[in-house]
Scaffold this active site. Structure first.
Site, PDB file in Angstrom:
ATOM      1  N   TYR A  62      -7.164  33.618 -25.914  1.00  0.00           N
ATOM      2  CA  TYR A  62      -7.651  34.661 -25.016  1.00  0.00           C
ATOM      3  C   TYR A  62      -6.561  35.708 -24.810  1.00  0.00           C
ATOM      4  CZ  TYR A  62     -11.853  31.976 -24.184  1.00  0.00           C
ATOM      5  OH  TYR A  62     -13.022  31.288 -24.357  1.00  0.00           O
TER       6      TYR A  62
ATOM      7  N   TYR B  83     -17.869  38.056 -25.860  1.00  0.00           N
ATOM      8  CA  TYR B  83     -16.906  39.156 -25.888  1.00  0.00           C
ATOM      9  C   TYR B  83     -16.961  39.994 -27.165  1.00  0.00           C
ATOM     10  CZ  TYR B  83     -14.869  36.492 -22.059  1.00  0.00           C
ATOM     11  OH  TYR B  83     -14.671  35.811 -20.886  1.00  0.00           O
TER      12      TYR B  83
ATOM     13  N   ASN C 113      -4.973  37.216 -22.366  1.00  0.00           N
ATOM     14  CA  ASN C 113      -3.819  37.115 -21.471  1.00  0.00           C
ATOM     15  C   ASN C 113      -2.756  36.137 -21.934  1.00  0.00           C
ATOM     16  OD1 ASN C 113      -5.222  38.956 -19.984  1.00  0.00           O
ATOM     17  ND2 ASN C 113      -5.693  37.568 -18.303  1.00  0.00           N
TER      18      ASN C 113
ATOM     19  N   ASN D 156      -2.520  43.299 -20.269  1.00  0.00           N
ATOM     20  CA  ASN D 156      -2.118  41.890 -20.169  1.00  0.00           C
ATOM     21  C   ASN D 156      -1.816  41.239 -21.518  1.00  0.00           C
ATOM     22  OD1 ASN D 156      -2.173  41.847 -17.376  1.00  0.00           O
ATOM     23  ND2 ASN D 156      -4.325  41.267 -17.310  1.00  0.00           N
TER      24      ASN D 156
ATOM     25  N   HIS E 148     -12.499  45.388 -24.901  1.00  0.00           N
ATOM     26  CA  HIS E 148     -11.239  44.629 -24.993  1.00  0.00           C
ATOM     27  C   HIS E 148     -11.066  43.979 -26.368  1.00  0.00           C
ATOM     28  CE1 HIS E 148      -7.982  43.952 -22.325  1.00  0.00           C
ATOM     29  NE2 HIS E 148      -8.279  42.752 -21.881  1.00  0.00           N
TER      30      HIS E 148
END
Length: 185
Positions: A64, A15, A66, A112, A20
């Site tokens: 993470y 990531y 969320n 989120n 994001h």
């Protein structure tokens, strides 16, 4: 005075340069400028530095995106920092790539990570720096878009945007949210 910068993103090399993860990238950039390193601690990687009369803590939740609220809540309480002395850095598809907006509070706008924070804090009254990543994706393609790496053109401009974001953070450190908003919004 203690201040908390919260960069939102996802952990792991997969990531690293995804859209994001722009919150992680901003606090990493500031950490490099301040010559400090992140250390893994409870629910987050954490770094801190002294700036004028402030103790500035930076976290990158390891929960993470969320579930970011869990780490945010823990560190606010653990460090005994009032919510208004925090600033969350987050990606925003509603803003064109490179556009930045400071807000003293606001809705999660479907994000989120922000939903998780609002739920964990039982409030949407926390300051945030929204980093525009654009919205060049087909219908139903949001998840893929935010989890894709920046494209070549975006990568070429990324350091300039990270530099501007850290200027905004330093203005916030110098004079608070209203001062920084007046200077950069």
């Amino acid at each position: 005075m203690k201040l908390l910068l919260v960069g939102l993103g996802n952990i792991g090399a997969t990531y690293l340069y995804t859209r994001h993860n722009v919150g992680f990238l901003v606090v990493d950039y500031l950490a490099a400028q301040q010559k400090v390193a992140f250390q893994t601690d409870r629910l987050a990687a954490m770094a801190y530095f002294a700036y004028k009369h402030h103790q500035v803590y930076m976290i990158k939740p390891t929960t993470y995106m969320n579930d970011s609220g869990k780490a945010f809540r823990y560190w606010l309480h653990h460090l005994k920092i009032p919510i208004e002395q925090s600033l969350t850095i987050v990606d925003d598809i509603a803003l064109p790539f490179g556009t930045m907006r400071l807000r003293a509070k606001g809705s999660d706008a479907g994000h989120n990570g922000l939903k998780s924070i609002a739920y964990a804090l039982a409030s949407d009254g926390y300051p945030r720096l929204r980093m525009g990543i654009g919205n060049d994706f087909p219908k139903g393609g949001l998840s893929n878009f935010v989890l894709e790496n920046f494209n070549t053109k975006e990568l070429q401009a990324l350091n300039n945007h990270l530099d501007r974001a850290t200027q905004i953070l330093m203005a916030w450190l110098n004079g608070g949210i209203m001062h920084a908003m007046n200077q950069f919004n």
